[in-house]
Scaffold this active site. Structure first.
Site, PDB file in Angstrom:
ATOM      1  CG  ASP A  21      66.963 -17.141 -14.691  1.00  0.00           C
ATOM      2  OD1 ASP A  21      65.758 -17.092 -14.392  1.00  0.00           O
ATOM      3  OD2 ASP A  21      67.829 -17.575 -13.908  1.00  0.00           O
ATOM      4  CG  ASN A  74      76.612 -23.002  -9.036  1.00  0.00           C
ATOM      5  OD1 ASN A  74      75.779 -22.147  -8.773  1.00  0.00           O
ATOM      6  ND2 ASN A  74      76.811 -23.450 -10.266  1.00  0.00           N
ATOM      7  CG  HIS A  77      73.418 -20.157 -10.215  1.00  0.00           C
ATOM      8  ND1 HIS A  77      73.364 -21.401 -10.786  1.00  0.00           N
ATOM      9  CD2 HIS A  77      72.169 -19.936  -9.737  1.00  0.00           C
ATOM     10  CE1 HIS A  77      72.150 -21.901 -10.681  1.00  0.00           C
ATOM     11  NE2 HIS A  77      71.409 -21.036 -10.033  1.00  0.00           N
ATOM     12  CD  GLU A  99      75.463 -22.078 -13.688  1.00  0.00           C
ATOM     13  OE1 GLU A  99      75.653 -21.860 -12.470  1.00  0.00           O
ATOM     14  OE2 GLU A  99      74.773 -23.025 -14.092  1.00  0.00           O
TER      15      GLU A  99
END
Ligand code: GLP
Length: 243
Positions: free
Chosen positions: A67, A136, A138, A143
């Site tokens: 990313d 979270n 990810h 996400e």
């Protein structure tokens, strides 16, 4: 899922680096999928140490990063290109032309996502994908969502991700709100997946990833369906697993 327990961050890093080392020895021209964040820094440091000792050769290795922040240039110290260069690439004999990271400066989202998917396809997929785990759940910047996104896409970062990554930026205004990320389909297409997780703060989400239902609201839970996943985690991160 194979789970390898480490005492602490340092041991986690050494064990993870050992798996990457083995991959490069077995296939010197392999494609390594690489990650950023605090989790892989020790792993990269260990690989650099082995490189300096003459034990590992990266001259034929190709890399694909997961990313990049949208809007950051490669020479911005917060960009993932900069991170990779500083923590790994500049220390080893990798050919920078064999390294690939989404182009944060490309404004045309559709164009950049299509380009990166072509890069992934042209390399024939990833041999070994290294992953960190977001607070979270990810992976990359995939996400929590209502579905799994297969290919490279541009995401609006979750507020919890922006908060978690704020520590790397001087002021909140500098934190990008969007990022390009490889999709879950491309990650799942890797031959082998190596996940590194450290610290008590990740214990709850790691339990969900390993023991919870497979759901796009915990993106990493899809890894339960991959045939060759190794999780190297320290005791603190594994502390909430059902024994
Ligand atoms: C970022 C990256 C992820 C990384 C995650 C966890 O959001 N895009 O690839 O896994 O942070 O980071 P850390 O290892 O610092 O906890």
């Amino acid at each position: 899922m194979r789970i390898i327990e480490a005492q602490d961050y340092q041991e986690m890093s050494r064990k993870a680096a050992g798996i990457i080392f083995a991959q490069v020895i077995m296939k010197p021209d392999c494609v390594l999928g690489l990650a950023t964040g605090s989790s892989p820094i020790g792993t990269y440091r260990q690989l650099v140490e082995w490189y300096n000792q003459g034990d590992i050769d990266f001259s034929q290795v190709k890399t694909l990063n997961l990313d990049e922040y949208k809007g950051l240039s490669p020479d911005n110290p917060q960009s993932y290109y900069y991170f990779m260069y500083e923590n790994l690439f500049k220390h080893i004999n990798i050919n920078l032309r064999n390294t690939n990271i989404p182009n944060g400066l490309e404004d045309d989202t559709r164009k950049e996502c299509a380009r990166y998917d072509q890069v992934i396809a042209a390399l024939g997929g990833v041999s070994l994908q290294l992953l960190g785990l977001g607070n979270n759940g990810h992976i990359g910047f995939n996400e929590p969502d209502v579905n799994f996104k297969k290919t490279t896409h541009c995401v609006t970062l979750a507020q919890s991700t922006i908060d978690a990554n704020a520590r790397f930026f001087n002021s909140p205004d500098e934190i990008p709100k969007h990022a390009y990320t490889m999709g879950i389909g491309s990650i799942m297409g890797a031959g082998k997946i190596l996940v590194i997780v450290s610290g008590e703060g990740k214990a709850g989400i790691l339990k969900e990833v390993i023991e919870g239902p497979i759901t796009p609201s915990v993106p990493a839970s899809i890894l339960q369906l991959h045939k060759d996943v190794t999780i190297v985690a320290d005791k603190a991160a594994l502390s909430q697993l059902t024994k």
